[in-house]
Design a protein around this motif. Structure first.
Motif, PDB file in Angstrom:
ATOM      1  N   LYS A   1       8.003   9.791 -38.615  1.00  0.00           N
ATOM      2  CA  LYS A   1       8.814  10.650 -39.499  1.00  0.00           C
ATOM      3  C   LYS A   1       9.196  11.862 -38.806  1.00  0.00           C
ATOM      4  N   ALA A   2       8.172  12.324 -38.165  1.00  0.00           N
ATOM      5  CA  ALA A   2       8.090  13.706 -37.434  1.00  0.00           C
ATOM      6  C   ALA A   2       8.978  13.637 -36.220  1.00  0.00           C
ATOM      7  N   GLY A   3       9.402  12.099 -35.804  1.00  0.00           N
ATOM      8  CA  GLY A   3      10.275  11.949 -34.636  1.00  0.00           C
ATOM      9  C   GLY A   3       9.470  11.631 -33.364  1.00  0.00           C
ATOM     10  N   PHE A   4       8.344  11.455 -33.395  1.00  0.00           N
ATOM     11  CA  PHE A   4       7.683  10.685 -32.443  1.00  0.00           C
ATOM     12  C   PHE A   4       7.924   9.244 -32.218  1.00  0.00           C
ATOM     13  N   HIS A   5       7.861   8.877 -31.258  1.00  0.00           N
ATOM     14  CA  HIS A   5       8.086   7.321 -30.846  1.00  0.00           C
ATOM     15  C   HIS A   5       6.871   6.695 -30.099  1.00  0.00           C
ATOM     16  N   ARG A   6       6.635   5.516 -29.822  1.00  0.00           N
ATOM     17  CA  ARG A   6       5.583   4.961 -29.149  1.00  0.00           C
ATOM     18  C   ARG A   6       4.303   5.271 -29.510  1.00  0.00           C
ATOM     19  N   VAL A   7       4.170   5.457 -30.873  1.00  0.00           N
ATOM     20  CA  VAL A   7       3.006   5.609 -31.648  1.00  0.00           C
ATOM     21  C   VAL A   7       1.876   4.650 -31.782  1.00  0.00           C
ATOM     22  N   GLN A   8       0.727   5.014 -31.420  1.00  0.00           N
ATOM     23  CA  GLN A   8      -0.359   4.081 -31.709  1.00  0.00           C
ATOM     24  C   GLN A   8      -1.612   4.919 -32.059  1.00  0.00           C
ATOM     25  N   GLN A   9      -2.482   4.267 -32.703  1.00  0.00           N
ATOM     26  CA  GLN A   9      -3.882   4.493 -32.843  1.00  0.00           C
ATOM     27  C   GLN A   9      -4.804   4.082 -31.633  1.00  0.00           C
ATOM     28  N   VAL A  10      -5.207   5.145 -30.601  1.00  0.00           N
ATOM     29  CA  VAL A  10      -6.023   4.370 -29.587  1.00  0.00           C
ATOM     30  C   VAL A  10      -7.137   4.021 -29.860  1.00  0.00           C
ATOM     31  N   ARG A  11      -8.186   4.906 -30.555  1.00  0.00           N
ATOM     32  CA  ARG A  11      -9.407   4.449 -30.846  1.00  0.00           C
ATOM     33  C   ARG A  11     -10.116   5.613 -31.939  1.00  0.00           C
TER      34      ARG A  11
END
Length: 72
Positions: A12-22
């Motif tokens: 929603k803040a405009g980031f893309h390719r987001v992931q929870q790494v660890r």
């Protein structure tokens, strides 16, 4: 906050390719645990390659039922 909720906020803040790494293993309280997240935010004027409009996929063909109605 669950990881999926935080990922939604990043999107929603405009980031893309987001992931929870660890998870980091750091616990600031009995109910919280640190996690490492990743996301990319483009500079103004850059085009997002994952935001290009895509045509709708064709619907899957209907398969015949395994038996005739009323049959076994």
């Amino acid at each position: 906050m669950p990881g999926k909720d935080f990922l939604a906020l990043l999107l929603k803040a405009g980031f893309h390719r987001v992931q929870q790494v660890r998870y980091t293993g750091f616990k600031s309280s009995p109910a919280t645990e640190g996690a490492l997240f990743y996301g990319e935010k483009l500079a103004a004027g850059q085009a997002r390659e994952d935001f290009a409009p895509r045509p709708e996929p064709e619907p899957a063909p209907l398969e015949a039922p395994p038996c005739k109605p009323g049959g076994t």
